[in-house]
Structures are given as C-alpha cells and as structure tokens.
Scaffold this motif. Structure first.
Motif, short mmCIF file in Angstrom:
data_model
loop_
_atom_site.label_atom_id
_atom_site.label_comp_id
_atom_site.label_asym_id
_atom_site.label_seq_id
_atom_site.Cartn_x
_atom_site.Cartn_y
_atom_site.Cartn_z
N SER A 151 29.62 40.00 46.97
CA SER A 151 30.46 40.97 46.27
C SER A 151 30.89 40.35 44.95
O SER A 151 30.57 39.20 44.66
N SER A 152 31.62 41.10 44.15
CA SER A 152 32.02 40.57 42.84
C SER A 152 33.29 41.24 42.35
O SER A 152 33.71 42.28 42.87
N VAL A 153 33.89 40.60 41.35
CA VAL A 153 35.06 41.15 40.69
C VAL A 153 34.99 40.73 39.22
O VAL A 153 34.46 39.65 38.91
N ASP A 154 35.46 41.58 38.32
CA ASP A 154 35.44 41.27 36.90
C ASP A 154 36.86 40.98 36.40
O ASP A 154 37.82 41.62 36.85
N LEU A 155 36.96 40.04 35.46
CA LEU A 155 38.21 39.73 34.77
C LEU A 155 38.11 40.45 33.42
O LEU A 155 37.27 40.11 32.60
N VAL A 156 38.97 41.46 33.23
CA VAL A 156 38.85 42.36 32.09
C VAL A 156 40.13 42.37 31.26
O VAL A 156 41.24 42.45 31.83
N LYS A 157 40.01 42.32 29.93
CA LYS A 157 41.18 42.42 29.07
C LYS A 157 41.72 43.84 29.12
O LYS A 157 40.97 44.80 29.01
N GLN A 158 43.04 43.99 29.29
CA GLN A 158 43.69 45.30 29.32
C GLN A 158 43.69 45.93 27.95
O GLN A 158 43.92 45.28 26.97
#
Length: 158
Positions: A151-158
């Motif tokens: 599985s995965s998760v992204d670190l995203v700028k708000q």
C-alpha cells in the motif's frame, strides 16, 4: 492504512489514508503535518508460537528522506475475534536512508489469521526542509513474505 480498529479493517469497511499533508514555514521547513498519527494494517497467517513479520517503508521520491516513525499503541489481533494477541514487540530500524523496517514479533496462542496494526507518527516530518516546491513525496509500504500487502501514502503540501 487508516486510523480505524481491527473490526473495521477485518470486515473491509476501513477507510484508506491517501495522503498526509503539511505546510511550509518562512524558513522552508515543514510544519502542521496532518494527521499526526495513522495505522498501517496487514493481514498475516501465523503459526502457533513465536512469529516475526517485517514491514518495510520506502520513499520513492528522491529529494526527501524522512521516514514516518513507529509510535506506541500498535498491536496484533486474532482474526476470528479481533482480540489482542499477547507478547507483542515492535522495533523500527531507520538506518537505511529512504527505507526503514518495523519488525513485529508476537506469540500466537494458535495458528491462524492475525491482523497487525502498526501505529506511525507523522510529526517527526515537521521541521525538516520541505521537498522541492510542488513535489509529492510517495511512501510505499509492504510486509515481507505477505502477498498483496503493498500500500502507499503520499506526503502532499496543503
């Protein structure tokens, strides 16, 4: 990955955490990382007695290398009733740059399906130099020897 309980994960009603968000301060450092914690869940088949499973975390984006840190509160649950297994011990090795591993050891009273819930914190990403503008940091998770556990998760700028 999600912040729910064993019953929701095992029944397939758990929600998936798609991203972790952050803001950037005036010095180019990350701040306000949300959510502050999340659970990584994996279904395993264990033998009776002592078991060891290794969960890997890998960053596939080249300009950021902070791993999510192991947090207290993770556990292992028996598949048939979601009761906590005994003697659970989790450790994290973050010495390999953009990769880390969490080793989960537990004593299964009987052979069968178990659900591992590893709690990660995201706050340790705060204060690090922010990724290049517009870059989404992609984290992959998988459990060694457990087919279909990726599985995965992204670190995203708000």
């Amino acid at each position: 990955m999600d912040g729910t309980n064993c019953a929701a994960f095992s029944s397939g009603t758990a929600t998936t955490l798609a991203s972790v968000t952050y803001q950037v301060d005036n010095h180019g450092k990350t701040k306000n990382v949300r959510p502050p914690k999340f659970m990584y869940w994996v279904k395993v088949t264990a033998t009776a007695g002592n078991n060891t499973f290794v969960i890997s975390q890998a960053i596939t984006t080249s300009n950021f290398n902070t791993q999510f840190k192991l947090d207290g509160g993770g556990n292992v649950f028996k598949g048939s009733d979601c009761k906590a297994a005994g003697g659970v011990h989790m450790t994290q090795d973050t010495t390999n740059g953009t990769h880390s591993t969490v080793t989960v050891r537990f004593n299964a009273q009987q052979a069968g399906v178990y659900y591992i819930a590893v709690k990660f914190q995201t706050g340790n990403v705060g204060g690090d130099p922010a990724p290049a503008p517009g870059t989404t940091v992609h984290y992959d998770f998988s459990t060694m020897g457990v087919p279909g556990s990726t599985s995965s998760v992204d670190l995203v700028k708000q």
